[in-house]
Design a protein around this motif. Structure first.
Motif, PDB file in Angstrom:
ATOM      1  N   LEU A 162       0.863  -1.191   0.000  1.00 48.97           N
ATOM      2  CA  LEU A 162       0.000   0.000   0.000  1.00 48.97           C
ATOM      3  C   LEU A 162       0.890   1.227   0.000  1.00 48.97           C
ATOM      4  O   LEU A 162       1.786   1.358   0.845  1.00 48.97           O
ATOM      5  CB  LEU A 162      -0.922  -0.008   1.223  1.00 48.97           C
ATOM      6  CG  LEU A 162      -1.949   1.118   1.362  1.00 48.97           C
ATOM      7  CD1 LEU A 162      -3.159   0.634   2.172  1.00 48.97           C
ATOM      8  CD2 LEU A 162      -1.366   2.357   2.043  1.00 48.97           C
ATOM      9  N   VAL A 163       0.646   2.113  -0.955  1.00 54.21           N
ATOM     10  CA  VAL A 163       1.359   3.392  -1.038  1.00 54.21           C
ATOM     11  C   VAL A 163       0.306   4.488  -1.070  1.00 54.21           C
ATOM     12  O   VAL A 163      -0.568   4.490  -1.938  1.00 54.21           O
ATOM     13  CB  VAL A 163       2.237   3.476  -2.299  1.00 54.21           C
ATOM     14  CG1 VAL A 163       2.943   4.830  -2.361  1.00 54.21           C
ATOM     15  CG2 VAL A 163       3.255   2.347  -2.329  1.00 54.21           C
ATOM     16  N   ALA A 205      -1.674   4.058   8.954  1.00 51.24           N
ATOM     17  CA  ALA A 205      -2.551   5.125   8.467  1.00 51.24           C
ATOM     18  C   ALA A 205      -2.367   5.247   6.963  1.00 51.24           C
ATOM     19  O   ALA A 205      -1.362   4.808   6.397  1.00 51.24           O
ATOM     20  CB  ALA A 205      -2.240   6.453   9.152  1.00 51.24           C
ATOM     21  N   ALA A 206      -3.352   5.848   6.329  1.00 57.34           N
ATOM     22  CA  ALA A 206      -3.300   6.168   4.913  1.00 57.34           C
ATOM     23  C   ALA A 206      -4.115   7.433   4.692  1.00 57.34           C
ATOM     24  O   ALA A 206      -4.885   7.847   5.569  1.00 57.34           O
ATOM     25  CB  ALA A 206      -3.839   5.020   4.059  1.00 57.34           C
ATOM     26  N   ARG A 220      -6.031 -10.555   0.664  1.00 57.32           N
ATOM     27  CA  ARG A 220      -5.530 -11.171   1.893  1.00 57.32           C
ATOM     28  C   ARG A 220      -6.096 -10.468   3.133  1.00 57.32           C
ATOM     29  O   ARG A 220      -6.399 -11.093   4.141  1.00 57.32           O
ATOM     30  CB  ARG A 220      -4.004 -11.113   1.900  1.00 57.32           C
ATOM     31  CG  ARG A 220      -3.359 -11.847   3.074  1.00 57.32           C
ATOM     32  CD  ARG A 220      -1.848 -11.900   2.939  1.00 57.32           C
ATOM     33  NE  ARG A 220      -1.258 -10.572   2.989  1.00 57.32           N
ATOM     34  CZ  ARG A 220      -0.535 -10.025   2.022  1.00 57.32           C
ATOM     35  NH1 ARG A 220      -0.310 -10.696   0.907  1.00 57.32           N
ATOM     36  NH2 ARG A 220      -0.022  -8.815   2.146  1.00 57.32           N
ATOM     37  N   ALA A 221      -6.251  -9.148   3.044  1.00 65.58           N
ATOM     38  CA  ALA A 221      -6.781  -8.378   4.175  1.00 65.58           C
ATOM     39  C   ALA A 221      -8.296  -8.405   4.238  1.00 65.58           C
ATOM     40  O   ALA A 221      -8.888  -7.951   5.226  1.00 65.58           O
ATOM     41  CB  ALA A 221      -6.296  -6.936   4.076  1.00 65.58           C
ATOM     42  N   SER A 236      -8.575   2.740   8.515  1.00 68.75           N
ATOM     43  CA  SER A 236      -9.031   1.358   8.692  1.00 68.75           C
ATOM     44  C   SER A 236      -8.449   0.451   7.616  1.00 68.75           C
ATOM     45  O   SER A 236      -8.067  -0.695   7.886  1.00 68.75           O
ATOM     46  CB  SER A 236     -10.561   1.300   8.656  1.00 68.75           C
ATOM     47  OG  SER A 236     -11.121   2.056   9.710  1.00 68.75           O
ATOM     48  N   LEU A 237      -8.366   0.941   6.381  1.00 70.00           N
ATOM     49  CA  LEU A 237      -7.774   0.169   5.289  1.00 70.00           C
ATOM     50  C   LEU A 237      -6.304  -0.131   5.573  1.00 70.00           C
ATOM     51  O   LEU A 237      -5.844  -1.276   5.428  1.00 70.00           O
ATOM     52  CB  LEU A 237      -7.915   0.942   3.980  1.00 70.00           C
ATOM     53  CG  LEU A 237      -7.173   0.393   2.762  1.00 70.00           C
ATOM     54  CD1 LEU A 237      -7.673  -0.997   2.406  1.00 70.00           C
ATOM     55  CD2 LEU A 237      -7.315   1.341   1.576  1.00 70.00           C
ATOM     56  N   ALA A 238      -5.566   0.877   5.987  1.00 68.20           N
ATOM     57  CA  ALA A 238      -4.143   0.678   6.272  1.00 68.20           C
ATOM     58  C   ALA A 238      -3.947  -0.321   7.401  1.00 68.20           C
ATOM     59  O   ALA A 238      -3.056  -1.176   7.346  1.00 68.20           O
ATOM     60  CB  ALA A 238      -3.497   2.022   6.624  1.00 68.20           C
ATOM     61  N   ARG A 239      -4.775  -0.239   8.431  1.00 72.72           N
ATOM     62  CA  ARG A 239      -4.664  -1.179   9.548  1.00 72.72           C
ATOM     63  C   ARG A 239      -4.945  -2.603   9.096  1.00 72.72           C
ATOM     64  O   ARG A 239      -4.265  -3.541   9.511  1.00 72.72           O
ATOM     65  CB  ARG A 239      -5.624  -0.770  10.660  1.00 72.72           C
ATOM     66  CG  ARG A 239      -5.168   0.450  11.448  1.00 72.72           C
ATOM     67  CD  ARG A 239      -6.225   0.889  12.441  1.00 72.72           C
ATOM     68  NE  ARG A 239      -5.758   2.020  13.239  1.00 72.72           N
ATOM     69  CZ  ARG A 239      -6.550   2.817  13.947  1.00 72.72           C
ATOM     70  NH1 ARG A 239      -7.869   2.620  13.934  1.00 72.72           N
ATOM     71  NH2 ARG A 239      -6.051   3.808  14.656  1.00 72.72           N
TER      72      ARG A 239
END
Length: 382
Positions: A162-163, A205-206, A220-221, A236-239
């Motif tokens: 994730l970037v 975080a994102a 996978r997440a 929430s996505l980053a976590r």
């Protein structure tokens, strides 16, 4: 007053040195090289009543100079202003990335509208192109022509799942100049970018306006299903990606910007207050702690300086002035990033007071049943 001013100064020294150097603004996309093979990318744009900003944002996505295969999916989330039709018109000239416009209908119970739209966009992309990466970007975000290329190159070069880049927000009006740089500053204080980007980090975080996500990492997440109720969907996505073993990266953007205007205080107030209490997980003790913390860190320094000068207490005045000076010093890099004058730094306590009031208002609106209201929808605590 002396002891509380001393505590505030100690807090600022700790923030200066011990909070991941959150105040620095030099976290940009890491050094990167072009991959041997450019992976396929699906750009997913959830949009609800975005006709006002779409002409300034969507053409920049369609004009991406990407060496691999890329396609844009704009998901019209029940718009009433002709967002979908306008998107088709903007793409009618051709010559850019292909565009698909679709609508998923009203979200199922337990889903926020944005994540319901993202789910539909990802599903369409899987059917159409089976992309290796997903670029999740908001309808108000404009990208320079090489934005997608640079994001993918960074992800490939450093094996990132994730970037995310914090888009440069608009600062054109007086209220925007006062509140927007502080918004990014406070975000960095909560989620220091250097902590987020460390291997094995516990901080995640994102920035939801611009997230490049590897499709296998998303699967996978279990996203977006695993975060379907999240109001603060980017964090929430980053976590979720981090918990599933993925590597994440977050930094400031130079070539990705928001075109959404917030000309009045009322619009900025709604932007912050709609999710502030959700950030505190709808817990009154966290709300109380946040209010006291903001007061101690941001309001005590100027109050101690002024009260000390008025009462002839040089110790209180000196401690308060020193804390205020450290505060201003940490804010200057963000003001420079947003090309704002340095004399705006001493106004940070006033801006923090506004954020304190926005947070309290967020909690009040939640308990009145109007929490997290956005474009005709209201989301309560999950």
């Amino acid at each position: 007053m002396e002891w509380i001013a001393a505590v505030s100064l100690v807090a600022w020294i700790w923030l200066l040195l011990g909070q991941g150097f959150f105040w620095r603004t030099d976290v940009r996309l890491p050094a990167r090289r072009d991959p041997d093979r450019w992976p396929s990318v699906a750009v997913v744009v959830p949009a609800r009543d975005e006709a006002a900003v779409l002409p300034a944002s969507l053409p920049t996505l369609l004009a991406q100079k990407y060496p691999g295969r890329a396609e844009v999916f704009l998901i019209d989330d029940g718009s009433t202003d002709g967002t979908g039709a306008l998107a088709r018109e903007l793409a009618a000239g051709g010559g850019g990335l292909p565009l698909t416009v679709a609508s998923p209908g009203e979200p199922e119970p337990g889903w926020t509208g944005k994540l319901w739209a993202v789910r539909h966009g990802i599903a369409l992309a899987r059917e159409r192109t089976a992309p290796e990466y997903l670029l999740l970007t908001d309808a108000d975000i404009a990208h320079e022509p090489d934005s997608l290329r640079e994001l993918v190159a960074a992800a490939r070069s450093h094996e990132l799942d994730l970037v995310s880049q914090m888009a440069r927000l608009r600062v054109a009006t007086g209220w925007e100049r006062l509140i927007v740089p502080a918004f990014v500053y406070f975000f960095g204080q909560l989620y220091p970018f250097r902590w987020v980007n460390r291997r094995g980090a516990r901080t995640a975080a994102a920035a939801g306006g611009c997230v490049l996500l590897r499709r296998e990492a998303a699967e996978r997440a279990g996203v977006p299903e695993a975060i379907r109720h999240a109001v603060i969907d980017d964090v929430s996505l980053a976590r979720a990606v981090q918990r599933s073993g993925g590597r994440i990266w977050l930094g400031l953007a130079d070539r990705v910007r928001s075109v959404r205007p917030y000309p009045r205080l009322a619009e900025l107030w709604r932007m912050v207050s709609r999710s502030a209490y959700a950030q505190l997980r709808h817990r009154p003790p966290l709300l109380l702690g946040t209010v006291l913390g903001l007061a101690l860190v941001y309001l005590v320094p100027p109050a101690a300086l002024l009260a000390g000068l008025a009462a002839g207490d040089p110790v209180a005045a000196g401690l308060g002035g020193a804390a205020w000076a450290v505060m201003c010093g940490t804010y200057l890099p963000m003001l420079r990033h947003y090309r704002q004058p340095p004399w705006a730094a001493p106004l940070l306590p006033f801006t923090a007071l506004l954020y304190l009031l926005m947070t309290v208002d967020s909690a009040v609106q939640h308990h009145r049943g109007r929490g997290a209201a956005w474009k005709g929808r209201t989301y309560g605590a999950p």
